[in-house]
Design a protein around this motif. Structure first.
Motif, mmCIF file in Angstrom:
data_model
loop_
_atom_site.group_PDB
_atom_site.id
_atom_site.type_symbol
_atom_site.label_atom_id
_atom_site.label_comp_id
_atom_site.label_asym_id
_atom_site.label_seq_id
_atom_site.Cartn_x
_atom_site.Cartn_y
_atom_site.Cartn_z
ATOM 1 N N ILE A 20 -36.804 -18.188 -18.918
ATOM 2 C CA ILE A 20 -36.788 -17.513 -20.278
ATOM 3 C C ILE A 20 -35.761 -16.523 -20.311
ATOM 4 C CG2 ILE A 20 -37.652 -16.599 -22.107
ATOM 5 C CD1 ILE A 20 -40.421 -18.624 -21.300
ATOM 6 N N VAL A 21 -35.937 -15.397 -19.396
ATOM 7 C CA VAL A 21 -35.062 -13.870 -19.357
ATOM 8 C C VAL A 21 -33.559 -14.725 -19.148
ATOM 9 C CG1 VAL A 21 -34.939 -12.365 -17.953
ATOM 10 C CG2 VAL A 21 -36.530 -12.632 -18.720
ATOM 11 N N VAL A 22 -33.732 -15.429 -18.127
ATOM 12 C CA VAL A 22 -31.969 -16.029 -17.243
ATOM 13 C C VAL A 22 -31.789 -16.091 -18.712
ATOM 14 C CG1 VAL A 22 -31.235 -17.208 -16.142
ATOM 15 C CG2 VAL A 22 -32.631 -15.902 -15.103
ATOM 16 N N ALA A 23 -31.902 -17.203 -19.367
ATOM 17 C CA ALA A 23 -31.833 -17.966 -20.302
ATOM 18 C C ALA A 23 -31.440 -17.902 -21.656
ATOM 19 C CB ALA A 23 -32.891 -19.383 -20.569
ATOM 20 N N ILE A 24 -32.767 -16.187 -21.949
ATOM 21 C CA ILE A 24 -31.616 -15.460 -22.867
ATOM 22 C C ILE A 24 -30.184 -14.705 -22.254
ATOM 23 C CG2 ILE A 24 -32.058 -13.613 -24.195
ATOM 24 C CD1 ILE A 24 -35.406 -14.893 -24.007
ATOM 25 N N LEU A 25 -30.460 -14.524 -21.557
ATOM 26 C CA LEU A 25 -29.786 -13.594 -21.253
ATOM 27 C C LEU A 25 -28.075 -13.984 -20.670
ATOM 28 C CD1 LEU A 25 -30.930 -10.620 -18.608
ATOM 29 C CD2 LEU A 25 -30.609 -10.411 -20.922
ATOM 30 N N THR A 26 -28.271 -15.518 -20.832
ATOM 31 C CA THR A 26 -26.674 -15.926 -19.880
ATOM 32 C C THR A 26 -26.386 -16.972 -21.602
ATOM 33 O OG1 THR A 26 -27.874 -17.857 -18.952
ATOM 34 C CG2 THR A 26 -26.922 -16.411 -17.811
ATOM 35 N N SER A 27 -27.570 -17.140 -22.273
ATOM 36 C CA SER A 27 -27.245 -17.703 -23.315
ATOM 37 C C SER A 27 -26.983 -16.926 -25.116
ATOM 38 C CB SER A 27 -28.293 -18.753 -24.103
ATOM 39 O OG SER A 27 -28.899 -18.417 -24.447
ATOM 40 N N GLN A 28 -26.341 -15.982 -25.079
ATOM 41 C CA GLN A 28 -26.399 -14.926 -26.364
ATOM 42 C C GLN A 28 -24.601 -15.813 -26.016
ATOM 43 O OE1 GLN A 28 -27.559 -13.618 -28.437
ATOM 44 N NE2 GLN A 28 -29.732 -14.282 -27.271
ATOM 45 N N GLY A 29 -23.996 -16.718 -26.604
ATOM 46 C CA GLY A 29 -22.897 -16.777 -27.056
ATOM 47 C C GLY A 29 -21.960 -16.871 -26.324
ATOM 48 N N GLY A 30 -22.953 -17.094 -24.227
ATOM 49 C CA GLY A 30 -22.177 -16.114 -23.155
ATOM 50 C C GLY A 30 -21.792 -14.931 -23.167
ATOM 51 N N ARG A 31 -22.652 -14.408 -23.857
ATOM 52 C CA ARG A 31 -22.078 -12.429 -24.707
ATOM 53 C C ARG A 31 -22.594 -11.727 -22.739
ATOM 54 N NH1 ARG A 31 -25.110 -7.823 -25.332
ATOM 55 N NH2 ARG A 31 -27.092 -9.220 -25.789
ATOM 56 N N ILE A 32 -23.711 -11.911 -22.161
ATOM 57 C CA ILE A 32 -23.971 -10.952 -21.038
ATOM 58 C C ILE A 32 -23.198 -12.035 -20.091
ATOM 59 C CG2 ILE A 32 -25.556 -10.883 -19.561
ATOM 60 C CD1 ILE A 32 -25.787 -9.346 -22.045
#
Length: 157
Positions: free
Chosen positions: A105-117
């Motif tokens: 979940i953490v990886v998905a959130i960090l990498t999915s923020q419109g590709g932000r991270i």
């Protein structure tokens, strides 16, 4: 307190190490939010001094675009909906969690923020490659002398 979460491979986050700052005092965490921009905020639902919802809602002032996650063993549907709305939650995680699932979940959130991270990591790597290329072509070109007023000092010598 800073921790390096070695259990999430840095390759999953564009090669960057994941640094976690942990707080037991929500007021100290809010103070730190004033000094540092975080990529993800995670809070327990029930904490001393203030609820996780209140903490995350108050963090919106300093981190309006940062994803917020709340963790709780308390699964009252109305409370969850209120938390999602008030604290603008990205995700609710129910206790007890499975470590591998939490990491996913953490990886998905960090990498999915419109590709932000992921995009931030890629942009930083690209900028460093460009600086290295410029330095190789013209040594010293990326060095900048700043004046006390913030302007750049240009010295032809």
């Amino acid at each position: 307190m800073r921790r390096n979460l070695a259990s999430i491979p840095s390759s999953r986050l564009g090669g960057e190490a994941l640094i976690i700052e942990v707080f037991t005092d929500p007021n100290a965490a809010l103070d730190r939010c004033e000094d540092m921009q975080f990529d993800l905020l995670v809070s327990d639902y029930r904490m001393p001094e203030m609820s996780g919802v209140e903490f995350l809602a108050r963090s919106i002032a300093s981190h309006p675009n940062t994803p917020r996650v709340i963790v709780s063993g308390f699964a009252d549907r109305d409370a969850i909906i209120a938390a999602i709305n008030e604290a603008q939650l990205t995700r609710f995680i129910e206790k007890p969690w499975v470590d591998a699932e939490l990491q996913r979940i953490v990886v998905a959130i960090l990498t999915s923020q419109g590709g932000r991270i992921a995009g931030k990591f890629a942009a930083e790597a690209s900028a460093q490659r460009e600086r290295d290329r410029l330095e190789q072509e013209s040594p010293g070109i990326t060095e900048v002398d700043w004046n006390p007023d913030g302007s750049i000092s240009i010295d032809p010598d």
